[in-house]
Structures are given as C-alpha cells and as structure tokens.
Design a protein around this motif. Structure first.
Motif, PDB file in Angstrom:
ATOM      1  N   ARG A 220       0.830  -1.206   0.000  1.00 27.29           N
ATOM      2  CA  ARG A 220       0.000   0.000   0.000  1.00 27.29           C
ATOM      3  C   ARG A 220       0.870   1.264   0.000  1.00 27.29           C
ATOM      4  NH1 ARG A 220      -5.365   2.104  -0.518  1.00 27.29           N
ATOM      5  NH2 ARG A 220      -5.127   4.257   0.189  1.00 27.29           N
ATOM      6  N   ALA A 221       1.963   1.245   0.735  1.00 26.61           N
ATOM      7  CA  ALA A 221       2.813   2.428   0.840  1.00 26.61           C
ATOM      8  C   ALA A 221       3.498   2.765  -0.480  1.00 26.61           C
ATOM      9  CB  ALA A 221       3.854   2.215   1.940  1.00 26.61           C
ATOM     10  N   GLY A 222       3.930   1.749  -1.211  1.00 30.26           N
ATOM     11  CA  GLY A 222       4.626   1.997  -2.468  1.00 30.26           C
ATOM     12  C   GLY A 222       5.877   2.825  -2.234  1.00 30.26           C
ATOM     13  N   VAL A 223       6.132   3.792  -3.128  1.00 31.46           N
ATOM     14  CA  VAL A 223       7.340   4.619  -3.011  1.00 31.46           C
ATOM     15  C   VAL A 223       6.994   6.089  -2.759  1.00 31.46           C
ATOM     16  CG1 VAL A 223       8.713   3.068  -4.447  1.00 31.46           C
ATOM     17  CG2 VAL A 223       7.443   4.939  -5.524  1.00 31.46           C
ATOM     18  N   SER A 224       5.709   6.412  -2.682  1.00 29.40           N
ATOM     19  CA  SER A 224       5.298   7.796  -2.452  1.00 29.40           C
ATOM     20  C   SER A 224       5.499   8.170  -0.982  1.00 29.40           C
ATOM     21  CB  SER A 224       3.827   7.978  -2.827  1.00 29.40           C
ATOM     22  OG  SER A 224       3.613   7.662  -4.183  1.00 29.40           O
ATOM     23  N   PRO A 225       5.550   9.474  -0.684  1.00 28.69           N
ATOM     24  CA  PRO A 225       5.670   9.901   0.715  1.00 28.69           C
ATOM     25  C   PRO A 225       4.440   9.461   1.525  1.00 28.69           C
ATOM     26  CG  PRO A 225       6.221  11.709  -0.764  1.00 28.69           C
ATOM     27  CD  PRO A 225       5.626  10.628  -1.613  1.00 28.69           C
ATOM     28  N   VAL A 226       4.667   8.781   2.625  1.00 27.30           N
ATOM     29  CA  VAL A 226       3.575   8.298   3.460  1.00 27.30           C
ATOM     30  C   VAL A 226       3.923   8.456   4.934  1.00 27.30           C
ATOM     31  CG1 VAL A 226       2.705   6.599   1.790  1.00 27.30           C
ATOM     32  CG2 VAL A 226       4.443   5.915   3.459  1.00 27.30           C
ATOM     33  N   ASP A 227       2.871   8.583   5.732  1.00 24.26           N
ATOM     34  CA  ASP A 227       2.985   8.439   7.179  1.00 24.26           C
ATOM     35  C   ASP A 227       2.386   7.091   7.551  1.00 24.26           C
ATOM     36  OD1 ASP A 227       4.021  11.029   7.434  1.00 24.26           O
ATOM     37  OD2 ASP A 227       2.020  11.905   7.634  1.00 24.26           O
ATOM     38  N   ILE A 228       2.957   6.463   8.557  1.00 20.86           N
ATOM     39  CA  ILE A 228       2.477   5.152   8.992  1.00 20.86           C
ATOM     40  C   ILE A 228       2.306   5.160  10.502  1.00 20.86           C
ATOM     41  CG2 ILE A 228       3.118   2.715   9.276  1.00 20.86           C
ATOM     42  CD1 ILE A 228       4.389   2.790   6.537  1.00 20.86           C
ATOM     43  N   ALA A 229       1.238   4.515  10.957  1.00 18.65           N
ATOM     44  CA  ALA A 229       1.035   4.279  12.384  1.00 18.65           C
ATOM     45  C   ALA A 229       0.890   2.784  12.610  1.00 18.65           C
ATOM     46  CB  ALA A 229      -0.198   5.016  12.888  1.00 18.65           C
ATOM     47  N   VAL A 230       1.554   2.280  13.618  1.00 21.10           N
ATOM     48  CA  VAL A 230       1.400   0.894  14.042  1.00 21.10           C
ATOM     49  C   VAL A 230       0.718   0.910  15.409  1.00 21.10           C
ATOM     50  CG1 VAL A 230       2.577  -1.240  14.698  1.00 21.10           C
ATOM     51  CG2 VAL A 230       3.433   0.113  12.768  1.00 21.10           C
ATOM     52  N   HIS A 231      -0.434   0.254  15.486  1.00 19.11           N
ATOM     53  CA  HIS A 231      -1.198   0.192  16.729  1.00 19.11           C
ATOM     54  C   HIS A 231      -1.149  -1.223  17.294  1.00 19.11           C
ATOM     55  CE1 HIS A 231      -2.882   4.161  16.510  1.00 19.11           C
ATOM     56  NE2 HIS A 231      -3.509   3.944  15.374  1.00 19.11           N
ATOM     57  N   HIS A 232      -1.368  -1.315  18.603  1.00 19.80           N
ATOM     58  CA  HIS A 232      -1.461  -2.640  19.222  1.00 19.80           C
ATOM     59  C   HIS A 232      -2.273  -2.529  20.497  1.00 19.80           C
ATOM     60  CE1 HIS A 232       1.187  -2.192  22.794  1.00 19.80           C
ATOM     61  NE2 HIS A 232       1.712  -1.201  22.081  1.00 19.80           N
ATOM     62  N   LEU A 233      -2.677  -3.679  21.037  1.00 15.99           N
ATOM     63  CA  LEU A 233      -3.239  -3.748  22.379  1.00 15.99           C
ATOM     64  C   LEU A 233      -2.597  -4.934  23.074  1.00 15.99           C
ATOM     65  CD1 LEU A 233      -5.135  -2.687  24.530  1.00 15.99           C
ATOM     66  CD2 LEU A 233      -6.892  -4.263  23.703  1.00 15.99           C
ATOM     67  N   ALA A 234      -1.814  -4.620  24.105  1.00 19.25           N
ATOM     68  CA  ALA A 234      -1.100  -5.645  24.885  1.00 19.25           C
ATOM     69  C   ALA A 234      -0.218  -6.508  23.989  1.00 19.25           C
ATOM     70  CB  ALA A 234      -2.087  -6.508  25.671  1.00 19.25           C
ATOM     71  N   ALA A 235       0.400  -5.889  22.980  1.00 17.15           N
ATOM     72  CA  ALA A 235       1.289  -6.609  22.057  1.00 17.15           C
ATOM     73  C   ALA A 235       2.435  -5.692  21.629  1.00 17.15           C
ATOM     74  CB  ALA A 235       0.508  -7.107  20.844  1.00 17.15           C
ATOM     75  N   ALA A 236       3.077  -5.076  22.607  1.00 12.70           N
ATOM     76  CA  ALA A 236       4.095  -4.066  22.323  1.00 12.70           C
ATOM     77  C   ALA A 236       5.278  -4.630  21.542  1.00 12.70           C
ATOM     78  CB  ALA A 236       4.579  -3.441  23.626  1.00 12.70           C
ATOM     79  N   GLU A 237       5.705  -5.834  21.879  1.00 14.15           N
ATOM     80  CA  GLU A 237       6.873  -6.410  21.193  1.00 14.15           C
ATOM     81  C   GLU A 237       6.565  -6.657  19.723  1.00 14.15           C
ATOM     82  OE1 GLU A 237       9.869 -10.285  21.565  1.00 14.15           O
ATOM     83  OE2 GLU A 237       8.597  -9.695  23.252  1.00 14.15           O
ATOM     84  N   ARG A 238       5.392  -7.203  19.444  1.00 17.17           N
ATOM     85  CA  ARG A 238       4.981  -7.401  18.049  1.00 17.17           C
ATOM     86  C   ARG A 238       4.955  -6.077  17.298  1.00 17.17           C
ATOM     87  NH1 ARG A 238      -0.517 -11.087  18.333  1.00 17.17           N
ATOM     88  NH2 ARG A 238       0.429 -13.162  18.493  1.00 17.17           N
ATOM     89  N   ALA A 239       4.405  -5.038  17.939  1.00 17.50           N
ATOM     90  CA  ALA A 239       4.277  -3.737  17.295  1.00 17.50           C
ATOM     91  C   ALA A 239       5.643  -3.133  16.998  1.00 17.50           C
ATOM     92  CB  ALA A 239       3.455  -2.799  18.170  1.00 17.50           C
ATOM     93  N   ASP A 240       6.573  -3.229  17.949  1.00 17.24           N
ATOM     94  CA  ASP A 240       7.905  -2.670  17.744  1.00 17.24           C
ATOM     95  C   ASP A 240       8.632  -3.383  16.610  1.00 17.24           C
ATOM     96  OD1 ASP A 240       7.557  -0.804  19.738  1.00 17.24           O
ATOM     97  OD2 ASP A 240       8.564  -2.005  21.283  1.00 17.24           O
ATOM     98  N   THR A 241       8.477  -4.700  16.551  1.00 18.16           N
ATOM     99  CA  THR A 241       9.122  -5.472  15.478  1.00 18.16           C
ATOM    100  C   THR A 241       8.550  -5.089  14.119  1.00 18.16           C
ATOM    101  OG1 THR A 241       9.556  -7.332  16.963  1.00 18.16           O
ATOM    102  CG2 THR A 241       9.568  -7.791  14.598  1.00 18.16           C
TER     103      THR A 241
END
Length: 281
Positions: A220-241
């Motif tokens: 979805r991001a492709g090569v264009s300028p994008v902002d990304i958010a990674v969300h989680h609930l009680a899964a901080a390690e998964r989110a950081d990875t």
C-alpha cells in the motif's frame, strides 16, 4: 483576541498529547463502561486496564460522547476565539459520535463543520493533523475540511486480531461475520473500507498473518511519501518489530508512530490486536 479555525476530533484518533497540543487539536472523549462504571477514554481508563478486564472476561461496552459534551467544547472554543470549528470523527458506521457532534453543531455559537471521516484510530488522527496543518497555513474552514477529506481518501487501515469474538460481541464486525464459521481455524486480517470493518484475508497462523500484514502495508505504501502508524493492544513487542520492519522497507516513509490503542477500540478488538495505518501525504 485572534480569530481562528479550531480543530476538534475524538479520543479514538489516538493522537499523542504533545502532537495535539502543538497543533491545537481538541479531542472529545468517548466512554467505556466497565461493569457499572462509566469511564472517559484517555483519562479515566488505560488500555492496560482495559486489556486486563477483557482477559478476565468482565463485561465492557462503549458509548459516544453526548451532544451536550460536544456543545460544551464548541462553546469553550468559541469563547477562546474560534471563528469556526472543523469537527472530525470516527466512522458513523462504527459509532454514534458523528451524530452527537451534528446535533451539538446546530446550537453552536460559531459555524461548525462536522465530518464523518470514515476512519478510526490514527487513520482519523492523520485527518485531524491534515486539517490542523491547513489551518496553521492560513486555510479557511472549507479548505481545512477539504484537506482532511483528501487525507482520508489516501489512507488505509489494516488489522490483525487474535480472535473475532470481541468484534462479534460488539456488533462491529460488518461483513466479517462470514468468517465466524471458521474463526477457530484461522487468524483473520481485516481492513477498514467504506467506514466498516471488513474481512480481507484468512491466514492459518498468527506468525503468517502478521507477516502478511507487513506485506500489505508495504504494498500500500509503495514509493510515495507516506505516514504510517502501528497500533497494538497488549502486544508491544509485536508492534515494535513490525514498525522496525516497515522503517526498513518503506522508502517514502516520513513519520512513523507506534502506539497502544485506547480502551474504546480495544474493547472491540481484544488483546493481541496489531494494526497498520498507511496515509499518503
């Protein structure tokens, strides 16, 4: 007193407090009902407390802000010098928040443009940021609305959940009900489309589902300028990875936010949620 356009959103945008303060964004809180206690999201109940309650299978429901709550915020902003207000909210398909804001806007002392963004979480947050940045650049109320709507059109949100049970209980699953028959045998990937939570793919294991979530975000991001958010609930390690992988793989990445969702979204997804929002600049 300087006259300006004020930006309002709701607590499900999950914008960092320092970001809201820097851009002058007001977030109206939704309510989480835990047992017999009604608690404001963001101030009276944490995501961690919510996750623990869900794991203990305590009854949890959510509710919109009242029109009176919105009206009080609109009056305060007008008193503080706002000549107009842009009020941006989570999908009307998922909550009555938009409707409550509309009711309050009719009685506001200044013009209020209420927008159903069709988004939630940082997909909504990026819309609010776009409107705030437009205002800070001197845009009118109509131009700020247009900036938010343009951002919404270029934003996608994808989710992995450990189980569909919480979405089923809350009635927020939309067409994903089609997955329920085989929910125990798969790990579902969902997406936000048309303001609803819909099934995207079924994957056999959690590790494969999370790897596929990463692939979808990169595509979805492709090569264009994008902002990304990674969300989680009680899964901080998964989110950081996942965030670190996206940082390495998305060439147009501008800003990357990693955050735990609040209690309202968490109540409908359950612990283990992992989400990615990709927003074109």
């Amino acid at each position: 007193m300087s006259r300006h356009v004020a930006i309002v959103t709701d607590s499900t945008a999950y914008l960092p407090p320092h970001t809201m303060e820097r851009h002058g964004i007001t977030a109206v809180p939704l309510t989480v009902v835990l047992g017999d206690r009604a608690l404001e999201e963001g101030t009276e109940i944490s995501a961690r407390s919510l996750a623990e309650a869900l794991q203990r299978r305590r009854p949890v429901t959510t509710s919109r802000p009242s029109p009176e709550t919105f009206a009080a915020h609109y009056r305060r902003l007008a008193d503080d010098g706002a000549a107009g207000i842009v009020s941006l909210h989570l999908s009307a398909e998922l909550s009555g928040t938009y409707e409550a804001a509309l009711l309050a806007a009719r009685q506001a002392p200044v013009p209020v443009r209420v927008v159903d963004t069709g988004m939630v979480a940082m997909a909504l947050g990026f819309c609010a940021l776009a409107a705030a940045e437009a205002v800070q650049a001197g845009s009118t109320i109509d131009e700020a609305v247009a900036a938010a709507e343009k951002r919404a059109a270029g934003t996608a949100a994808y989710f992995y959940v450990d189980t569909l049970d919480y979405l089923r209980r809350g009635g927020r699953i939309g067409a994903a009900r089609a997955l329920l028959g085989s929910a125990l045998a798969v790990k579902p990937l969902l997406e936000l489309t048309g303001g609803c939570i819909e099934p995207r793919e079924k994957v056999r294991t959690a590790s494969r589902a999370i790897a596929r979530l990463e692939e979808i975000a990169v595509e979805r991001a492709g090569v264009s300028p994008v902002d990304i958010a990674v969300h989680h609930l009680a899964a901080a390690e998964r989110a950081d990875t996942l965030a670190e992988h996206l940082r390495q793989r998305v060439p147009g990445l501008t800003d990357l936010h990693v955050s735990e969702v609040g209690a309202v979204i968490g109540a409908h997804t359950g612990p283990g949620l992992l989400g990615v929002v990709v927003s074109q600049r």
